[in-house]
Design an enzyme around this catalytic site. Sequence first.
Site, short mmCIF file in Angstrom:
data_model
loop_
_atom_site.label_atom_id
_atom_site.label_comp_id
_atom_site.label_asym_id
_atom_site.label_seq_id
_atom_site.Cartn_x
_atom_site.Cartn_y
_atom_site.Cartn_z
N ARG A 159 0.72 -1.09 -0.27
CA ARG A 159 0.08 -0.01 -0.21
C ARG A 159 0.92 0.72 0.27
O ARG A 159 2.32 1.22 0.84
CB ARG A 159 -0.50 0.36 1.62
N SER A 195 7.63 -4.69 6.12
CA SER A 195 7.83 -6.47 7.80
C SER A 195 8.25 -7.58 7.21
O SER A 195 7.39 -8.84 7.32
CB SER A 195 6.26 -6.06 7.76
N ASP A 254 6.82 -3.73 11.17
CA ASP A 254 4.69 -3.70 11.24
C ASP A 254 4.84 -4.02 12.48
O ASP A 254 3.57 -3.25 12.85
CB ASP A 254 4.30 -4.58 10.51
C1 BGC Z 1 8.16 -10.71 9.00
C2 BGC Z 1 7.98 -9.63 10.52
C3 BGC Z 1 7.35 -9.06 10.64
C4 BGC Z 1 5.72 -10.32 10.63
C5 BGC Z 1 4.72 -9.58 10.42
C6 BGC Z 1 7.20 -12.42 9.49
O1 BGC Z 1 7.10 -13.16 9.08
O2 BGC Z 1 9.76 -11.60 9.42
O3 BGC Z 1 9.38 -8.95 10.73
O4 BGC Z 1 6.85 -8.27 11.47
O5 BGC Z 1 6.31 -11.25 9.45
O6 BGC Z 1 4.13 -9.84 9.43
#
Ligand code: BGC
Length: 458
Positions: A84, A145, A199
């Site tokens: 997004r 994320s 995130d």
């Molecule tokens: C990532 C994280 C992320 C989480 C939720 C995981 O696969 O390694 O960085 O915060 O997913 O999105």
Amino acid sequence: MKIEELRIQDISPEVRNGCQELNLSDSVLRQCMEKLRAQIDLGLNPSTREQASVKCYNTYVQDLPTGKEKGQFLALDLGGTNFRVLLITLNGRHFDMQSKIYVVPKEIMLGAGEVLFDHIASCLESFALQHRVAKKNLPLGFTFSFPLNQVGLKSGILTRWTKGFNCANTVGEDVVQMLAKALAKRDSIKIDVVAILNDTTGTLMSCAWKNHNCKVGVILGTGSNACYVEKIKNVIGFDGDTSKPHVIINTEWGAFGDHGELDFIRTPYDKEIDKHSVNPGKQLHEKMISGMYLGELARLLIIKFTKDKVLFGGQINPKLQERWSFLTEYISDIESDPRGVFKQCRNVLGKLNILDPTDQDCSNIRYICESVSRRAAYLASAGVATLINKMDIPSVTVGVDGSLYRFHPHFHNLMHEKIPELCNSSIENLCINLMLSEDGSGRGAALIAASGSENNPE
Ligand code: BGC
């Protein structure tokens, strides 16, 4: 006879026994917590981080929002199959947001890193032009994320891909620089990338904006992870602003278990999922908890019980034999039926071309789904309790986001009940509140961009 009793009787003993290994007692959960705590302690120390499965990265975010953040910000949110672009206006308690969702095609998720960042830059360009902010040099917060070893608020080295992404030439690179390079190719836009964040950090910040007691951010969506507010004195070799007492730590707990810590509870189904994933041997905790995998876990159990002739008269449906065909949202649908009613369950099975399940089939399917989601909720609770015990404060709000938590009908209640049971009894007057985050990835990115940009008055 009460409906509850009826239901229990309807579950085949084979299914009840077969799901037993997903049933984690408090004592097993406490063992997980001890192991998790040990990994967190290793992760917080740079000299032992290499050997930690839970890396505990410094986010360089040291202030919770004040509520006085002001200005116009852009945000990018990349963490799943969609990404997004957002335009956010903050003005005290007023918050306005416009956003657009773009798809990340599978070939880009698995292609070259440069192509991914060009795709992101091109979407950002068209969004910024459309909203007439292309040349305003607006501060941008990038919610990215995936595990990042941050070396500053606007610098992060990608350590691994997760959740089905696997782009070449990116691990070991600074993703902010990759984005800046892709943006520099486009003369029509001028944007200032001021912060990169996870995130979980966005979730914590966006909840803390409303509730200053929020000290933990958790994602239970496609992937799973948590961050929390840590005292600087517990972060060995901290290289941020030592005049401030705290920093948010991104635990990356999804990788817990990658060094064998969860082998004592992993089932053959967990092993099979891992074997067929794009990242075998990695993110083992995440593979037991998150939305990307729970449906597949349920499917593997359903196949096993069908082969054992306990379900569907032993007839294996070809659609159900396809890997990943049982979506995690089906678990939420099935568990949203009132007890003893199988309307959603029959609806889901119909989508899989299973047209005439018996009530007993439906009871069994629901029990399988409940076993899979309860284990996930309990493991997530154990993770949150570990962080609360570590922080050792009695009253904590936990900001939570992610499709699994948001849409599963019982996840919140399961966690709400289990977390206090696992917290240290020595913490007096314990009060834990789970707060659903409202768009943490967008609002959180803007709040952090506000603190990282010069036009913020604070
Ligand atoms: C990532 C994280 C992320 C989480 C939720 C995981 O696969 O390694 O960085 O915060 O997913 O999105």
